[in-house]
Design an enzyme around this catalytic site. Structure first.
Site, short mmCIF file in Angstrom:
data_model
loop_
_atom_site.label_atom_id
_atom_site.label_comp_id
_atom_site.label_asym_id
_atom_site.label_seq_id
_atom_site.Cartn_x
_atom_site.Cartn_y
_atom_site.Cartn_z
N ASP A 31 -11.26 -7.87 17.13
CA ASP A 31 -11.15 -7.47 15.72
C ASP A 31 -11.77 -8.49 14.76
OD1 ASP A 31 -9.74 -5.36 16.78
OD2 ASP A 31 -8.02 -5.54 15.46
N CYS A 77 -11.36 -0.83 19.77
CA CYS A 77 -11.49 -1.77 20.89
C CYS A 77 -12.05 -1.16 22.16
CB CYS A 77 -10.12 -2.39 21.18
SG CYS A 77 -9.44 -3.36 19.82
N HIS A 124 -10.39 -2.97 27.73
CA HIS A 124 -9.22 -2.72 26.90
C HIS A 124 -7.96 -3.12 27.66
CE1 HIS A 124 -7.13 -1.17 23.51
NE2 HIS A 124 -6.48 -0.27 24.19
N ASP A 309 -15.55 -7.61 18.91
CA ASP A 309 -15.72 -6.27 19.50
C ASP A 309 -15.94 -5.19 18.44
OD1 ASP A 309 -13.08 -6.31 18.62
OD2 ASP A 309 -12.25 -5.44 20.46
N HIS A 310 -15.70 -5.49 17.18
CA HIS A 310 -16.03 -4.61 16.04
C HIS A 310 -15.53 -5.32 14.79
CE1 HIS A 310 -11.78 -3.72 16.33
NE2 HIS A 310 -11.98 -3.25 17.57
#
Length: 502
Positions: A31, A77, A124, A309-310
């Site tokens: 995150d 995720c 994940h 991851d983003h």
């Protein structure tokens, strides 16, 4: 390419032949939006964010290729990690059973003589993939300070000696594992692929109290754009489900998740402070791992990749979380250190996609290149929908991809919808067609919304210009590009189409 860089390129080829760059340290931070000092400037998340305290990731960026505009394929995720760990654009979690016989990034290195090890959150959480690893992946204990009644927490430092935070335990496991590959270790002289996945700054935002001191509350700002974009279609909205439903302090507030209803100001400031502090805490643990790599004498033979991851929205547009197609959700940090090639620090503003990581790392270490997937890749175990961005290592302004693709699903009024988003160097264009989970294809004739944001005049994506007649020709051009998909944007495939505007 100048003479000095040509010499570096020749040395790079020599080192590859000698096996000098045999190892990979692959660091994933959960995150993480680009709230790092090295991203300050045009590619920093917003002007409302404070100066970050991230000395270790900034130092890594200073000897890496810093990819300033890297975009994930889905801003959540599991699908994001699945896509960059397989090289495919996937929407699924359990890809082995639902998607096909994919060769993952760590599995590829394992198949080519590396000892492949995963520590922390790689796939994940809860997903075990034995084919990827040379030994069972390591998840060192639980997140023992997480509380369902609190979306954030500063833990007194003196309590952490007996009961350390999860990212401390991940870093310690990583340093111990690195020691096995150093001189005198049981795997000395064995090449490795070591993936280290840190948990923060994922919710809840937990860090030592001393890291909160880095961001005094009276120095922080609320987001200046805490309302939905003007003209935004309803389907683009996300109700901030994770933070709103899983944490009692937010559930008890006036936050409903509806459009233009957001978290109360006092709670929002606390959350923003806790997020930045969690980023700085993780940065310190990244530093622990990097320092040990250097101390053990492994740095000169190890390629290092660090990514988030983003992204994440910290109240911008009134949204708290990921799970959108907006810039702040899809834009994430990426840097790549290749000893001997990036030592002086490189930076590129060329657009890169996260599916490009797999083929890039393979090429950086000198393994057999991964080919582009054919139209029907159902029976192909190893291929990629990404491109190696090694050309940008050799020339940061090289002619390269001009667009990135992201997507996110919605379910409204008993209808499945998929938001497909195209990011060019100037614009973000998104269409929301109906979508079939039987065929995995959109119906472009049934749109539930269109968005067009012009980053030259609107970098925070506050005004949807899809229905502005001044943008009509551009909209048609971008729509064609979006429907044509990634193959028509591939530098390798060079498929024809109308000239890209923006």
């Amino acid at each position: 390419m100048n003479r000095a860089h040509t010499l570096l390129f020749l040395l790079y080829g020599f080192f590859l032949q000698c096996g000098a760059r045999k190892n990979v340290l692959f660091i994933i931070v959960d995150d993480l939006r680009p709230d790092l000092g090295c991203f300050q400037g045009a590619d920093f998340p917003t002007h409302d964010d404070p100066p970050p305290h991230t000395p270790h990731m900034d130092a890594l960026a200073g000897s890496s290729l810093l990819v300033r505009r890297a975009y994930v394929q889905q801003a959540v995720c599991s699908p994001s990690r699945t896509s960059f760990l397989t090289g495919y654009i996937l929407l699924i979690t359990h890809f082995r059973s639902a998607g096909g016989n994919f060769t993952t990034l760590p599995q590829y290195f394992r198949n080519h003589g590396r000892r492949s090890i995963g520590i922390g959150k790689i796939f994940h959480q809860g997903i075990k993939d034995p084919l990827s690893w040379s030994e069972p992946d390591i998840y060192p204990g639980s997140s023992n300070w997480d509380r369902q009644n609190a979306s954030w927490q500063f833990v007194p430092d003196n309590l952490l000696h007996a009961n350390p935070l999860i990212d401390y335990k991940i870093a310690q496991s990583a340093t111990k594992k690195l020691g096995e590959f150093a001189t005198g270790g049981k795997y000395a002289h064995t090449p490795f692929f070591l993936a280290v996945g840190f948990i923060r700054p994922h919710l809840p935002f937990v860090s030592p109290a001393s890291f909160g001191d880095l961001y005094p509350l009276n120095t922080l700002k609320l987001p200046s754009n805490n309302k939905a974009p003007v003209g935004m279609p309803e389907v683009a909205w996300f109700k901030s489900n994770e933070i709103r439903t899983q944490y009692e302090d937010i559930h008890r507030s006036s936050f409903t998740g509806e459009i233009n209803n957001t978290i109360p100001n006092n709670i929002a400031l606390d959350l923003r402070r806790a997020y930045y502090s969690a980023v700085s805490w993780v940065d310190s643990q990244v530093g622990v791992v990097l320092d040990e790599l250097n101390r053990l004498g492994l740095a000169d033979s190890t390629v290092i990749s660090l990514v988030g991851d983003h992204g994440w929205q910290l109240g911008e547009h009134g949204i708290w979380g990921k799970s959108t197609n907006f810039e702040l959700a899809t834009h994430a940090p990426m840097m790549l250190k290749i000893p001997g090639l990036t030592d002086s620090g490189l930076s590129t503003r060329r657009i890169v996609e996260f599916v490009d990581l797999f083929p890039t790392l393979v090429e950086a270490v000198g393994l057999p290149k991964v080919s582009i997937c054919p139209e029907n890749s159902a029976h192909v175990s190893t291929c990629t929908e990404g491109e190696s961005f090694m050309p940008l290592v050799h020339n940061t302004s090289a002619d390269w991809k001009h667009v990135a693709f992201s997507q996110y699903q919605r379910h409204q009024h008993r209808t499945n919808i998929m938001g497909y988003s195209l990011r060019t160097e100037r614009y973000r264009y998104t269409e929301w067609p109906e979508f079939s989970y039987q065929t995995f294809k959109p119906d472009w004739t049934k749109l539930h919304g269109v968005e067009l944001y012009d980053h030259t005049v609107d970098p925070d994506e506050n005004h949807n210009r899809a229905d502005d007649t001044a943008y009509a020709t551009l909209r048609a051009n971008l729509s064609w590009r979006l429907h044509a998909g990634w193959r028509h944007a591939s530098p390798s495939l060079h498929q024809a189409g109308p000239a890209l505007v923006g």
